[in-house]
Design a protein around this motif. Structure first.
Motif, PDB file in Angstrom:
ATOM      1  N   UNK A   1     -14.059  13.832  17.598  1.00 47.05           N
ATOM      2  CA  UNK A   1     -14.262  12.599  16.857  1.00 47.05           C
ATOM      3  C   UNK A   1     -13.652  12.774  15.469  1.00 47.05           C
ATOM      4  N   UNK A   2     -12.971  11.751  15.002  1.00 45.30           N
ATOM      5  CA  UNK A   2     -12.294  11.828  13.711  1.00 45.30           C
ATOM      6  C   UNK A   2     -12.711  10.634  12.872  1.00 45.30           C
ATOM      7  N   UNK A   3     -12.933  10.880  11.581  1.00 43.72           N
ATOM      8  CA  UNK A   3     -13.315   9.778  10.705  1.00 43.72           C
ATOM      9  C   UNK A   3     -12.903  10.089   9.277  1.00 43.72           C
ATOM     10  N   UNK A   4     -12.823   9.038   8.470  1.00 40.39           N
ATOM     11  CA  UNK A   4     -12.608   9.168   7.037  1.00 40.39           C
ATOM     12  C   UNK A   4     -13.918   8.847   6.334  1.00 40.39           C
TER      13      UNK A   4
ATOM     14  N   UNK B   1     -14.665  -0.206   3.983  1.00 42.91           N
ATOM     15  CA  UNK B   1     -14.124  -0.848   5.180  1.00 42.91           C
ATOM     16  C   UNK B   1     -13.246   0.147   5.923  1.00 42.91           C
ATOM     17  N   UNK B   2     -13.667   0.542   7.124  1.00 43.49           N
ATOM     18  CA  UNK B   2     -12.888   1.460   7.946  1.00 43.49           C
ATOM     19  C   UNK B   2     -12.136   0.671   9.010  1.00 43.49           C
ATOM     20  N   UNK B   3     -10.808   0.751   8.990  1.00 38.35           N
ATOM     21  CA  UNK B   3      -9.994   0.002   9.940  1.00 38.35           C
ATOM     22  C   UNK B   3      -9.833   0.754  11.250  1.00 38.35           C
ATOM     23  N   UNK B   4      -9.683   0.011  12.319  1.00 39.25           N
ATOM     24  CA  UNK B   4      -9.485   0.588  13.645  1.00 39.25           C
ATOM     25  C   UNK B   4      -8.183   1.361  13.675  1.00 39.25           C
TER      26      UNK B   4
END
Length: 423
Positions: free
Chosen positions: A276-279, A299-302
């Motif tokens: 899993x990866x995220x900012x 706001x995290x964009x797809x």
């Protein structure tokens, strides 16, 4: 026994100085608000002193100790400043060239200027544990060439850059335990370095983030280096922040920060078990939602087909409390990246040091109006110079500690005479 002395210097000024004199076979003059105890050991420690400062009157600034009027500086072997209220360590605060042990634990230190320990060439043990230190740099540790033991435990340190300890040529033990350490690809070097340099990481420090590595001993990060050295790893661009430089903004204005990781998903998808990866965003090491629950929007964009991750942080109305370091982190179980920028929010309550001009035989310097609590560096005035002059704008909005030591004299004649003076 305590005594006060009236020291009169004819035609110059009058100083009333209170010092403590302890009778221990011979008189020992001790710095203000300190207790001096002879070590009474065999050579080479004969006549050496252990100095403990604070106690009934808590020390808040090193200058309070008035080392400049203490005539036995070479006799101080151990200096204990623990359990005081010191918050800032200034450049060359300690004129103690023979000091071997310095204890600054259990204070409130959150800022250490480069060169703070520059005069402590004989220091072997330094304790900075249980403070509020958020980062440590090579400049802060400058001059500690024979330091053997360094304690940085119980602080707020999240990252330690490679090369930070390169100047500590004699280091044998490093304690960075009980810190919220981020074990990303910029930190994997610590395990290899400790093994190659025979530096013992004790007590054992553990990762705090990412979650997949939480409570893992950092000495095991040598295995993380395998992921960080993938051929594909080089295809991941460092995190891109927009804007890409530190921001000075006004209270009431809005601020928008964008963070992008290009190609991250494409590379990580090639792993045997795609993670899993995220900012994620952090302010001073804390999640914004826990500090600014109502004023910060994220706001995290797809993710796109190109493998780009993007996160936008928006503050519609800035407040002075938003001042600080903002971090964007790429978090996964395989590898991590971090990028940081500093935000200073100017308000009607912000204090400034006024613009000022200083002039000496090392040149004229025009110091600009500066936000309180910041240090200004200007290039040395002499044409042959490569260094910088430094002036400190204190939290009280006053200029102090002008430092032109590394700058050469303006006059070529003076420079030549100075060279001959060293022979």
């Amino acid at each position: 026994m305590a005594k006060c002395y009236l020291v009169i210097i004819v035609n110059v000024y009058v100083v009333v100085s209170c010092v403590f004199v302890y009778i221990t076979g011979e008189n020992v003059i001790c710095p203000t608000n300190c207790l001096c105890t002879p070590l009474y050991k065999a050579a080479p420690y004969i006549n050496k002193l252990k100095v403990k400062c604070g106690g009934n009157f808590s020390v808040t600034n090193i200058s309070e100790l008035q080392f400049n009027v203490f005539q036995n500086l070479k006799d101080i072997f151990t200096l204990d400043l623990s359990a005081n209220n010191i918050t800032l360590l200034r450049r060359k605060s300690f004129p103690l060239q023979d000091l071997q042990k310095l204890d600054l634990s259990t204070n409130s230190i959150d800022w250490i200027e480069d060169g703070t320990f520059g005069n402590l060439g004989a220091l072997k043990r330094l304790d900075l544990s249980n403070n509020r230190i958020k980062f440590i740099t090579a400049g802060m540790l400058e001059g500690l060439h024979i330091l053997e033991k360094l304690k940085l435990s119980q602080n707020l340190i999240r990252q330690v850059k490679e090369g930070t300890f390169d100047g500590l040529l004699s280091l044998k033990q490093l304690d960075i335990s009980s810190n919220p350490l981020l074990c990303d690809c910029e930190f994997w070097w610590i395990g290899v370095w400790s093994a190659n340099m025979s530096v013992k990481l004790s007590p054992s420090a553990k990762c705090f983030e990412p979650i997949a590595l939480r409570d893992q001993p950092i000495r095991k990060l040598k295995t993380l280096g395998q992921h960080c050295s993938w051929t594909e790893y080089s295809q991941i661009s460092p995190l891109q922040l927009t804007p890409d430089n530190d921001q000075v903004v006004f209270e009431g204005d809005s601020l928008k920060l964008e963070c992008r990781a290009v190609g991250a998903l494409r590379v990580l998808a090639a792993a045997v078990s795609p993670p899993d990866v995220s900012l994620s965003w952090y302010w001073a090491g804390l999640a914004p939602s826990s500090v600014f629950p109502n004023s910060v929007r994220i706001d995290n964009k797809t993710p796109t087909d190109s493998g780009m991750l993007q996160s936008t942080l928006v503050i519609d109305q800035l407040h002075s409390n938003h001042t600080g370091e903002w971090n964007c982190e790429l978090v996964s179980s395989e590898l991590n990246h971090t990028n940081t920028l500093s935000v200073i929010v100017i308000s009607v309550r912000t204090s400034y040091c006024p613009p000022i001009v200083t002039k000496s035989n090392k040149g004229q310097y025009n110091w600009p109006k500066t936000v309180a609590g910041h240090i200004v560096d200007l290039p040395c005035a002499a044409e042959v110079a490569v260094g910088t002059a430094r002036y400190n704008c204190t939290l009280n909005a006053t200029w102090t500690d002008l430092d032109t030591a590394v700058c050469p004299y303006i006059s070529e004649t003076t420079r030549i005479l100075q060279q001959y003076a060293h022979y």
